[in-house]
Design a protein around this motif. Structure first.
Motif, mmCIF file in Angstrom:
data_model
loop_
_atom_site.group_PDB
_atom_site.id
_atom_site.type_symbol
_atom_site.label_atom_id
_atom_site.label_comp_id
_atom_site.label_asym_id
_atom_site.label_seq_id
_atom_site.Cartn_x
_atom_site.Cartn_y
_atom_site.Cartn_z
ATOM 1 N N ASP A 10 0.792 -1.237 0.000
ATOM 2 C CA ASP A 10 0.000 0.000 0.000
ATOM 3 C C ASP A 10 0.827 1.292 0.000
ATOM 4 O O ASP A 10 0.543 2.200 0.788
ATOM 5 C CB ASP A 10 -0.949 -0.013 1.200
ATOM 6 C CG ASP A 10 -2.010 -1.089 1.100
ATOM 7 O OD1 ASP A 10 -3.117 -0.777 0.631
ATOM 8 O OD2 ASP A 10 -1.736 -2.238 1.497
ATOM 9 N N PRO A 11 1.817 1.440 -0.889
ATOM 10 C CA PRO A 11 2.564 2.701 -0.891
ATOM 11 C C PRO A 11 1.778 3.870 -1.473
ATOM 12 O O PRO A 11 2.115 5.027 -1.202
ATOM 13 C CB PRO A 11 3.788 2.387 -1.751
ATOM 14 C CG PRO A 11 3.337 1.286 -2.653
ATOM 15 C CD PRO A 11 2.388 0.453 -1.835
ATOM 16 N N LEU A 69 -0.394 0.138 -5.381
ATOM 17 C CA LEU A 69 0.730 0.978 -5.763
ATOM 18 C C LEU A 69 0.251 2.340 -6.230
ATOM 19 O O LEU A 69 0.969 3.335 -6.116
ATOM 20 C CB LEU A 69 1.531 0.314 -6.888
ATOM 21 C CG LEU A 69 2.200 -1.020 -6.576
ATOM 22 C CD1 LEU A 69 3.057 -1.457 -7.757
ATOM 23 C CD2 LEU A 69 3.044 -0.928 -5.323
ATOM 24 N N VAL A 70 -0.977 2.396 -6.764
ATOM 25 C CA VAL A 70 -1.485 3.635 -7.339
ATOM 26 C C VAL A 70 -2.681 4.122 -6.524
ATOM 27 O O VAL A 70 -3.076 3.504 -5.534
ATOM 28 C CB VAL A 70 -1.861 3.435 -8.826
ATOM 29 C CG1 VAL A 70 -0.679 2.887 -9.602
ATOM 30 C CG2 VAL A 70 -3.066 2.510 -8.985
ATOM 31 N N ARG A 80 4.627 5.096 -13.421
ATOM 32 C CA ARG A 80 5.432 5.394 -12.234
ATOM 33 C C ARG A 80 5.556 4.163 -11.340
ATOM 34 O O ARG A 80 6.621 3.885 -10.784
ATOM 35 C CB ARG A 80 4.801 6.547 -11.463
ATOM 36 C CG ARG A 80 5.546 6.937 -10.193
ATOM 37 C CD ARG A 80 4.973 8.217 -9.607
ATOM 38 N NE ARG A 80 3.555 8.100 -9.327
ATOM 39 C CZ ARG A 80 2.727 9.123 -9.151
ATOM 40 N NH1 ARG A 80 3.180 10.362 -9.252
ATOM 41 N NH2 ARG A 80 1.459 8.937 -8.878
ATOM 42 N N ALA A 81 4.467 3.395 -11.217
ATOM 43 C CA ALA A 81 4.493 2.203 -10.372
ATOM 44 C C ALA A 81 5.445 1.149 -10.916
ATOM 45 O O ALA A 81 6.165 0.490 -10.153
ATOM 46 C CB ALA A 81 3.081 1.630 -10.240
ATOM 47 N N GLY A 99 -4.190 -4.543 -5.765
ATOM 48 C CA GLY A 99 -5.183 -4.129 -4.795
ATOM 49 C C GLY A 99 -6.357 -3.442 -5.462
ATOM 50 O O GLY A 99 -6.409 -3.298 -6.689
ATOM 51 N N ASN A 100 -7.294 -2.979 -4.658
ATOM 52 C CA ASN A 100 -8.492 -2.342 -5.209
ATOM 53 C C ASN A 100 -8.179 -1.028 -5.912
ATOM 54 O O ASN A 100 -8.832 -0.675 -6.897
ATOM 55 C CB ASN A 100 -9.535 -2.117 -4.115
ATOM 56 C CG ASN A 100 -9.014 -1.297 -2.955
ATOM 57 O OD1 ASN A 100 -8.102 -1.721 -2.237
ATOM 58 N ND2 ASN A 100 -9.557 -0.110 -2.752
ATOM 59 N N HIS A 101 -7.156 -0.286 -5.469
ATOM 60 C CA HIS A 101 -6.817 0.960 -6.153
ATOM 61 C C HIS A 101 -6.114 0.687 -7.483
ATOM 62 O O HIS A 101 -6.224 1.490 -8.413
ATOM 63 C CB HIS A 101 -5.946 1.838 -5.263
ATOM 64 C CG HIS A 101 -6.728 2.570 -4.213
ATOM 65 N ND1 HIS A 101 -7.178 3.865 -4.374
ATOM 66 C CD2 HIS A 101 -7.175 2.170 -2.987
ATOM 67 C CE1 HIS A 101 -7.851 4.239 -3.296
ATOM 68 N NE2 HIS A 101 -7.861 3.232 -2.443
ATOM 69 N N ASP A 102 -5.418 -0.423 -7.591
ATOM 70 C CA ASP A 102 -4.805 -0.804 -8.860
ATOM 71 C C ASP A 102 -5.871 -1.209 -9.878
ATOM 72 O O ASP A 102 -5.695 -1.024 -11.083
ATOM 73 C CB ASP A 102 -3.822 -1.957 -8.655
ATOM 74 C CG ASP A 102 -2.778 -1.648 -7.594
ATOM 75 O OD1 ASP A 102 -2.176 -0.561 -7.653
ATOM 76 O OD2 ASP A 102 -2.585 -2.485 -6.681
ATOM 77 N N ALA A 103 -6.968 -1.771 -9.378
ATOM 78 C CA ALA A 103 -8.095 -2.198 -10.225
ATOM 79 C C ALA A 103 -9.269 -1.233 -10.061
ATOM 80 O O ALA A 103 -10.419 -1.641 -10.024
ATOM 81 C CB ALA A 103 -8.506 -3.615 -9.858
#
Length: 299
Positions: A10-11, A69-70, A80-81, A99-103
């Motif tokens: 989770d960065p 990552l995003v 960038r990731a 993760g959910n933010h990546d998708a």
């Protein structure tokens, strides 16, 4: 033998770009507003860089990145990731699950798959989930729980097909007496996250682990350092329970001991046909900035 996995998650690599023009989606816009209101002031990229340098200095056998990552799944964020992932080491020694933010939105899914393929390619040569990467006596099994959802939702799902394939991999690698480490973004527990944020088929996951076992489960998503476990008659861990380890966001500049940026060093050691698992957290001190060991956790 012993095998050490560095677990980082989770960065939320920052800053998030505004969703303009063809990239505009309602969920992206709402996510961008939420990022400006909250995570923009919380995410510290300089701190993340120091944590990655410390992680590399520990020389783990493998690095596990469990998603997010995003922020809002924009094309510039994926580029960038990918560059950030390359700083961690050879893709053979680094594994990723989304993760959910990546998708975040359906439009981002093809780019998500293409961007991270080299970190999700299993020993079979393809990058479909679940993937299997055997390193020495350790089997790394990657699952994808990230999927596009509506605004204000952050839930995840594995699905029947992936769960069946996962069970088959657990049986296959268990028969070979390998130490099985499962990577997934959402906490795979029935009470692992608040409503609309958890894994919707967590109960099925728990039944699969109970039936087929694993030796460690690593996750992210909730930005907290958590150590829990699942019972299983098929695990080879000393004590008969499977540790479930959740790391905080690796970029979180907070002073809360549960949420302050950190990563895990997870050490698996084989003793005959059994495995011991121990985890250490490393990150900035709670009363300062020097990165070091904050606490030792044994399971």
């Amino acid at each position: 033998m012993s095998f050490t996995i560095a677990h980082i998650t989770d960065p939320h690599l920052s800053p998030a770009p505004p969703p303009l023009g063809a990239d505009f989606r309602l969920k992206r816009f709402m996510g961008y507003v939420n990022w400006k209101r909250g995570r923009e002031g919380l995410n510290d990229m300089a701190l993340l860089a120091r944590i990655v340098a410390d992680l590399r200095a520990q020389r783990p056998n493998h690095i596990a990145v469990t998603g997010d990552l995003v922020n809002i799944a924009m094309p510039a964020e994926f580029r960038r990731a990918a560059a950030w992932m390359e700083t961690l080491g050879d893709p053979r020694d680094v594994s990723f699950v989304p993760g959910n933010h990546d998708a975040y939105v359906r439009a981002a899914m093809p780019m998500l798959s293409a961007t991270f393929a080299q970190w999700t390619t299993g020993d079979s040569g393809d990058s479909t989930f679940p993937y299997l990467r055997v390193r020495g006596d350790v089997a790394i099994i990657g699952l994808t729980s990230g999927l596009p959802t509506g605004p204000l939702m952050a839930s995840g799902k594995l699905g029947r097909a992936q769960m069946d394939a996962f069970a088959a991999l657990l049986k296959e690698t268990g028969a070979k007496k390998l130490g099985r480490v499962v990577l997934v973004h959402h906490p795979p527990l029935t009470k692992g996250a608040p409503p609309l944020r958890g894994l919707t088929d967590a109960a099925d996951f728990e039944r699969t682990i109970a039936a087929h076992g694993a030796e460690a489960i690593l996750h992210g998503h909730i930005h907290k350092q958590l150590v829990r476990s699942l019972p299983s008659g098929a695990t080879r861990t000393v004590g008969g329970r499977v540790p479930v380890l959740g790391a905080p966001s690796a970029a979180a500049a907070t002073h809360n001991p549960r949420t302050r940026a950190a990563y895990f060093l997870v050490r698996l050691q084989r003793i005959g046909e059994q495995w011991t698992v121990a985890a250490r957290a490393r990150g900035p001190a709670l009363d300062g900035d020097e990165i070091g060991e904050r606490e030792a956790l044994a399971v």
